[in-house]
Each structure stands twice: as structure tokens, then as C-alpha cells.
Design a protein around this motif. Sequence first.
Motif, PDB file in Angstrom:
ATOM      1  N   VAL A  57       0.806  -1.205   0.000  1.00 32.03           N
ATOM      2  CA  VAL A  57       0.000   0.000   0.000  1.00 32.03           C
ATOM      3  C   VAL A  57       0.844   1.262   0.000  1.00 32.03           C
ATOM      4  O   VAL A  57       0.407   2.303  -0.455  1.00 32.03           O
ATOM      5  N   ALA A  58       2.071   1.192   0.503  1.00 33.47           N
ATOM      6  CA  ALA A  58       2.864   2.398   0.717  1.00 33.47           C
ATOM      7  C   ALA A  58       3.085   3.241  -0.534  1.00 33.47           C
ATOM      8  O   ALA A  58       2.997   4.468  -0.462  1.00 33.47           O
ATOM      9  N   PRO A  59       3.388   2.679  -1.713  1.00 31.83           N
ATOM     10  CA  PRO A  59       3.626   3.541  -2.861  1.00 31.83           C
ATOM     11  C   PRO A  59       2.451   4.435  -3.212  1.00 31.83           C
ATOM     12  O   PRO A  59       2.635   5.584  -3.589  1.00 31.83           O
ATOM     13  N   GLY A  60       1.237   3.924  -3.083  1.00 27.38           N
ATOM     14  CA  GLY A  60       0.088   4.754  -3.408  1.00 27.38           C
ATOM     15  C   GLY A  60      -0.155   5.862  -2.417  1.00 27.38           C
ATOM     16  O   GLY A  60      -0.724   6.893  -2.740  1.00 27.38           O
ATOM     17  N   LEU A  61       0.277   5.646  -1.172  1.00 22.38           N
ATOM     18  CA  LEU A  61       0.043   6.648  -0.143  1.00 22.38           C
ATOM     19  C   LEU A  61       1.133   7.700  -0.087  1.00 22.38           C
ATOM     20  O   LEU A  61       0.889   8.857   0.222  1.00 22.38           O
ATOM     21  N   ALA A 347      10.526  17.507  15.945  1.00 24.89           N
ATOM     22  CA  ALA A 347      10.948  16.759  14.766  1.00 24.89           C
ATOM     23  C   ALA A 347      10.321  15.375  14.768  1.00 24.89           C
ATOM     24  O   ALA A 347      10.286  14.696  15.803  1.00 24.89           O
ATOM     25  N   LEU A 348       9.818  14.960  13.613  1.00 27.32           N
ATOM     26  CA  LEU A 348       9.213  13.635  13.459  1.00 27.32           C
ATOM     27  C   LEU A 348      10.167  12.726  12.692  1.00 27.32           C
ATOM     28  O   LEU A 348      10.916  13.184  11.820  1.00 27.32           O
ATOM     29  N   PRO A 349      10.154  11.439  12.982  1.00 26.24           N
ATOM     30  CA  PRO A 349      10.988  10.515  12.211  1.00 26.24           C
ATOM     31  C   PRO A 349      10.490  10.381  10.779  1.00 26.24           C
ATOM     32  O   PRO A 349       9.344  10.730  10.465  1.00 26.24           O
ATOM     33  N   GLU A 350      11.356   9.870   9.925  1.00 24.19           N
ATOM     34  CA  GLU A 350      10.969   9.651   8.529  1.00 24.19           C
ATOM     35  C   GLU A 350       9.789   8.693   8.469  1.00 24.19           C
ATOM     36  O   GLU A 350       9.785   7.650   9.133  1.00 24.19           O
ATOM     37  N   PRO A 351       8.755   9.033   7.692  1.00 26.18           N
ATOM     38  CA  PRO A 351       7.579   8.144   7.626  1.00 26.18           C
ATOM     39  C   PRO A 351       7.908   6.822   6.950  1.00 26.18           C
ATOM     40  O   PRO A 351       8.523   6.786   5.891  1.00 26.18           O
ATOM     41  N   VAL A 352       7.498   5.739   7.593  1.00 23.95           N
ATOM     42  CA  VAL A 352       7.744   4.397   7.073  1.00 23.95           C
ATOM     43  C   VAL A 352       6.467   3.582   7.229  1.00 23.95           C
ATOM     44  O   VAL A 352       5.795   3.651   8.256  1.00 23.95           O
ATOM     45  N   PHE A 353       6.133   2.798   6.179  1.00 24.48           N
ATOM     46  CA  PHE A 353       4.974   1.911   6.224  1.00 24.48           C
ATOM     47  C   PHE A 353       5.429   0.458   6.112  1.00 24.48           C
ATOM     48  O   PHE A 353       6.407   0.156   5.433  1.00 24.48           O
ATOM     49  N   PRO A 354       4.696  -0.448   6.756  1.00 22.27           N
ATOM     50  CA  PRO A 354       4.968  -1.876   6.536  1.00 22.27           C
ATOM     51  C   PRO A 354       4.494  -2.282   5.153  1.00 22.27           C
ATOM     52  O   PRO A 354       3.802  -1.521   4.462  1.00 22.27           O
ATOM     53  N   ASP A 355       4.860  -3.473   4.737  1.00 23.70           N
ATOM     54  CA  ASP A 355       4.477  -3.955   3.404  1.00 23.70           C
ATOM     55  C   ASP A 355       3.077  -4.551   3.406  1.00 23.70           C
ATOM     56  O   ASP A 355       2.829  -5.642   2.872  1.00 23.70           O
ATOM     57  N   THR A 356       2.147  -3.846   3.994  1.00 31.75           N
ATOM     58  CA  THR A 356       0.750  -4.291   3.992  1.00 31.75           C
ATOM     59  C   THR A 356       0.181  -4.147   2.587  1.00 31.75           C
ATOM     60  O   THR A 356       0.381  -3.128   1.921  1.00 31.75           O
ATOM     61  N   GLY A 357      -0.546  -5.146   2.127  1.00 26.57           N
ATOM     62  CA  GLY A 357      -1.140  -5.075   0.805  1.00 26.57           C
ATOM     63  C   GLY A 357      -2.300  -4.092   0.753  1.00 26.57           C
ATOM     64  O   GLY A 357      -2.960  -3.827   1.759  1.00 26.57           O
ATOM     65  N   ARG A 359      -5.186  -4.457  -0.770  1.00 29.69           N
ATOM     66  CA  ARG A 359      -6.461  -5.118  -0.486  1.00 29.69           C
ATOM     67  C   ARG A 359      -6.621  -5.381   1.010  1.00 29.69           C
ATOM     68  O   ARG A 359      -7.683  -5.169   1.587  1.00 29.69           O
ATOM     69  N   ARG A 360      -5.530  -5.833   1.638  1.00 32.20           N
ATOM     70  CA  ARG A 360      -5.614  -6.123   3.070  1.00 32.20           C
ATOM     71  C   ARG A 360      -5.947  -4.860   3.855  1.00 32.20           C
ATOM     72  O   ARG A 360      -6.785  -4.873   4.767  1.00 32.20           O
ATOM     73  N   ALA A 361      -5.301  -3.755   3.509  1.00 35.12           N
ATOM     74  CA  ALA A 361      -5.556  -2.499   4.216  1.00 35.12           C
ATOM     75  C   ALA A 361      -6.990  -2.035   4.008  1.00 35.12           C
ATOM     76  O   ALA A 361      -7.642  -1.546   4.934  1.00 35.12           O
ATOM     77  N   LEU A 362      -7.505  -2.173   2.791  1.00 36.76           N
ATOM     78  CA  LEU A 362      -8.872  -1.747   2.515  1.00 36.76           C
ATOM     79  C   LEU A 362      -9.892  -2.662   3.184  1.00 36.76           C
ATOM     80  O   LEU A 362     -10.917  -2.195   3.689  1.00 36.76           O
ATOM     81  N   ARG A 363      -9.630  -3.959   3.204  1.00 33.03           N
ATOM     82  CA  ARG A 363     -10.568  -4.890   3.838  1.00 33.03           C
ATOM     83  C   ARG A 363     -10.590  -4.696   5.359  1.00 33.03           C
ATOM     84  O   ARG A 363     -11.626  -4.884   5.999  1.00 33.03           O
ATOM     85  N   ASP A 364      -9.440  -4.305   5.940  1.00 34.62           N
ATOM     86  CA  ASP A 364      -9.370  -4.122   7.386  1.00 34.62           C
ATOM     87  C   ASP A 364      -9.835  -2.736   7.831  1.00 34.62           C
ATOM     88  O   ASP A 364      -9.994  -2.496   9.034  1.00 34.62           O
ATOM     89  N   ARG A 365     -10.027  -1.832   6.892  1.00 37.00           N
ATOM     90  CA  ARG A 365     -10.407  -0.456   7.239  1.00 37.00           C
ATOM     91  C   ARG A 365     -11.780  -0.440   7.911  1.00 37.00           C
ATOM     92  O   ARG A 365     -12.730  -1.058   7.445  1.00 37.00           O
ATOM     93  N   ARG A 366     -11.868   0.266   9.033  1.00 30.10           N
ATOM     94  CA  ARG A 366     -13.153   0.406   9.710  1.00 30.10           C
ATOM     95  C   ARG A 366     -13.090   1.618  10.636  1.00 30.10           C
ATOM     96  O   ARG A 366     -12.017   2.139  10.927  1.00 30.10           O
ATOM     97  N   SER A 367     -14.253   2.056  11.093  1.00 27.32           N
ATOM     98  CA  SER A 367     -14.333   3.137  12.075  1.00 27.32           C
ATOM     99  C   SER A 367     -14.324   2.536  13.475  1.00 27.32           C
ATOM    100  O   SER A 367     -15.040   1.575  13.758  1.00 27.32           O
ATOM    101  N   SER A 368     -13.516   3.126  14.361  1.00 25.91           N
ATOM    102  CA  SER A 368     -13.296   2.556  15.698  1.00 25.91           C
ATOM    103  C   SER A 368     -14.268   3.106  16.721  1.00 25.91           C
ATOM    104  O   SER A 368     -13.860   3.611  17.764  1.00 25.91           O
ATOM    105  N   PHE A 369     -15.547   3.031  16.440  1.00 24.39           N
ATOM    106  CA  PHE A 369     -16.554   3.611  17.325  1.00 24.39           C
ATOM    107  C   PHE A 369     -16.372   3.141  18.772  1.00 24.39           C
ATOM    108  O   PHE A 369     -16.612   1.978  19.094  1.00 24.39           O
TER     109      PHE A 369
END
Length: 552
Positions: A57-61, A347-357, A359-369
Motif C-alpha cells: 500500500v505504501a507507494p500509493g500513499l 521533529a518527526l521521524p521519517e515516515p515508514v509503512f509496513p508492506d501491507t497489501g 487489499r488487506r488495508a482496505l478490507r481491514d479499514r473500519r471506524s473505531s466507534f
Amino acid sequence: MGYAHEYAHAVLHRGRVPMEPTDHVVNWDDGPRKGKYYPDAETFALPGTEDLADVPVAPGLLPGTARVRDAGTSPGFGLPLLSAMLRDSYGLTGRRLGIQANTDLPGLPYYTHANWSRGTAGGGGLYPVSIHWASGPSGPLTPGLHYYDIHRHALQRLLAGDVTDRVRGALGADAPAEALETDQYLLLGVKYWQNSFKYNSFSFHVVSTDVGTLVQTWRIWAAARGLRIAPVLWFDEPRLNELLGTAGEEETVFAVVPLHWDGPAPRPDASLRPDAAARPAVPRTDPRHRPAVRHRDVERSRTLLDFTALRAMHTATLEGAADRPAPGALAAAAALPPAGTDAARVALPEPVFPDTGVRRALRDRRSSFGRFDARRPVGIGDLSAVLAACAETRPAGDTDPSGAVRLAKLYAFVNHVEGVEQGAYAYDPDRDELCPVVPGPQGSFLQENYFLANYNLEQAGAVLVPTVRTTAVLDALGDRGYRLAVGTAGAVAQSFYVAASALGLGAGVALGFDNVSFVERLGLADGDEAPLLIMALGHERPQPADFRHEIA
């Protein structure tokens, strides 16, 4: 100054001065469907998507990082890729049934009230955007116009025959070249009643947000595969509404998304050739030359209401719809850099994402009510990654093809973040730094100015607030710019959700808050920045009571 300025002011102040009609009561029993229903249209199943390999997912973000692939390196879309993008973005991917703090929880166990998850966020969970595919000769199907049926993950043919010349003609000769050099288009329509039955006059604001969230999902999904999504927002809207057979005041086209297709180049469009002016024009009044959808969506609601402000905004943003702003016009509304001394910045560290796919990120997306847990602070690296993903969100459409203009500015109300003192900060994306605005705890302020009871915002690690210089956008682009300004906030919200999901964090986006209080809190009263969303980020309580729909 057009009506959109008046509407934007009303939206900003609705926490203190309710928008008319103040006596509107939602009739849930007579609500519309979450999707259109064409009982007589021929239906074609789309290819399955589960066998398609996932990609990080990281390249698209984060298009500014070294990990991104150059847009256009993929051969192009094919039917399997399009099917997967539609399913991952707007298709139904699972049933939501877990213990949470929303008021609709008691009805969710009943199938008639079931809530289905989608990769894209939607205001109030109503999803009023309808997706139509105009396919020409280079596509895999008989040319025609199809509707994406979300419930069956299928296409319904509404019109046979190539109508892509008509779409290109509606875009105009000054549209970006990539929009004119294809014969595959996704038309994003908005069915107002599907949202206004709940939000009444506020509905235009919400649906503009929804279009932004969907387009951003596609941008994230496509960019990870080396493909580019660039929406066109200025076009001959009545001409496309006529093609879809819809009444503009009830349902209208908000955006056109050209698709780079893996196939032969489309034939040239005679109407857009340099010598086209010398040719006799075909009268638009001749019905023989105006193909249009004759299938009609069957409405579930028995009573449909009209709302003055919604109709007025539709009319205002329709005026000059085909008059594309001059190149560079959007730069006048770009987000302003944060102020503050260098010594006080974090100062913030350099942004880094795991290699989450993706589809996996979109399927897991939800609101944390109601699920946030302050006992586990958010890591400063995770906050940096989410802020960077949101800041890299650009419209990148016909008003800014290169994606050079950053419209949204970000503020962070920090409650529980490792290594960051509590307080409100402005985010500087160019330096990866937080600039202090208001010191001290912010939890009480956040909760007092939130309208609903489904979140305890103090329990979130941080609450991010994107602002857009809405009046500056309207001054630069006219009333139609409202769709872009608010759609940008929606796109930021979707980047936020996907980034949080990729990092394994809880997230929640809300529209129901006192915007003016945030203007005052952040010291924005003398400027034109409008807080449009609040986005809560944090860890959730462990071992949530969730329904395992995939094994049910």
C-alpha cells in the motif's frame, strides 16, 4: 460572490446556527436503498478478484518516497484489474457486526439492518455515489454503458453502443490529453436522495466528501500498480446527465475518471479534431443523435423530500460546469505554511509503512466507534507516517494535472503519543515537524465540541484536523470549486483510514463537530482556513468482540 460562499459559511457555523430545515426528522423505515436498482437491465458477473496478487500500500500513499513506481509503467487496466479495483473500493467485502458505541448497534444482528463493509469510507455509511462504466471499442465487452452493481459485484448493461465520443465531447477539447486519448471512462454520479433523506441541507457537503473518498481509494489502488487516476471535474454536466437518463436535480455526474486501458488506441474523435469547426454540427436537439439510458432506477422510498439549500448548491455548481479554470488558477488557494519558531518545533521521524497489501488495508479499514484505548500511546513514527500520507493527498485532476498544489493543511491534537507533549500542533510536511499552536491537554476541548456520543476523543492518541481555504478555492474557481475543496477533505480522510489500517491502528472520521470552536482554538479567525473533518487515531482495546463473517 456566488451562493457557494453562503453555503460554505452555513456549513462552517452549523454547530451554532442549525441549517434549515431545523425540524427535519429522518424516516428510517422509508429510507432509500444503498445502491441503485435496475430490475430489467441485463447483468454480467465480473471476474473474481481473490486470485489477483496484492501489492504494498505504501507507494500509493506516499508518492514522494523512493518506493513509488512511476505512474504509467503498467500496460494499463484490463477487466480483471478493473473488477478488482471496483470490488476493493466500493464493493461489499464483509459484514460489520461488533460491539461498539454507535446508536444503530441493536439493529445490526438483524439481516434487514445489516451493515456491510467497503474499502472506501462513506458519510453516515450511506454511499450515494453510483459508478457507471462507459466502454469503447478497445475494451473487453461490447461497447456500451454499464452500471456497477455493488451487491452482486456485477455490471448491468444500461445502453449498448459506443458513447465514448459523447463523453469526450462533454469533457471538452481543453481537457487533459490523457482524458481525450482513451475510450474507457468511469462516470461518478451522485443520487442526492440516497444521502439527503438523512442529512437534508447538509447533504451537498457530505456527498462532495464521498466523491473525494472514492477517487482517492482509486488513486491509492492504481498508483500501487503503476497506474494513474486523474479525475475530471469540469465538463458539460447536463450532457452526461442526459446520457444517463437522469434528472440533474435528483442525480447528477460529479466526476469523470478516464482509464488508461491495456489495448489498442481508440479511434480519433472527429468532434475534437482541429478542423471540427469547419464541419456541420449535428443538432443536439435531434433525438436520433442523442443516445440515452432508458432503464430507470426503481426507488424504494415512497416519499421523497426536496431541500432548498441542496437544490441551490446543485444549481450553483452546475453554472459554468464546462468552463474549465485557467491553468495555475488553483495555486491561489494553496495551503499556507505553518508558522512558529524553529526552536519550539517537534521533529518527526521519517515516515515508514509496513508492506501491507492494498487489499488487506482496505478490507481491514473500519471506524473505531468507542474502541480507543489511551493505555497504549501511538508511536511517534506511526503518527509521522499517517500525517505524511494525508499531506501527500492531492486532487491531481483537470484543475491541477501535475498534483503540485497542496490544498489541505493538517493540525494534530495530541493526547497520547510517545515522545510528543500534549497540545495542538500544525504539521509541516516539508520538514516533517510539528509546530506548537496550543500547549497542554486537549481531551476536554475535543469531546465538548463533538456532537455525538460514539467516540471518546480523549482516548485517541491524536485527533487530526484537515483544513482547506474553502473561500479561496471558490474565489479562484467559482462555485463549482466547492466540490473540489470538500472532495479534497474526503480524499484526505480516505488516505488517513488506509494509512491507519496499514499500520494496524484504529481510526475514525467525523463531520459532526463545532467547526467554529476549532477555528478559534487554532487561531484561524483572521484567515480563511476551514476545518472540515476531525480524524481520530489510536490503538483499540485488545480482543474486541467482533463477528467473524468470513467463517459464518
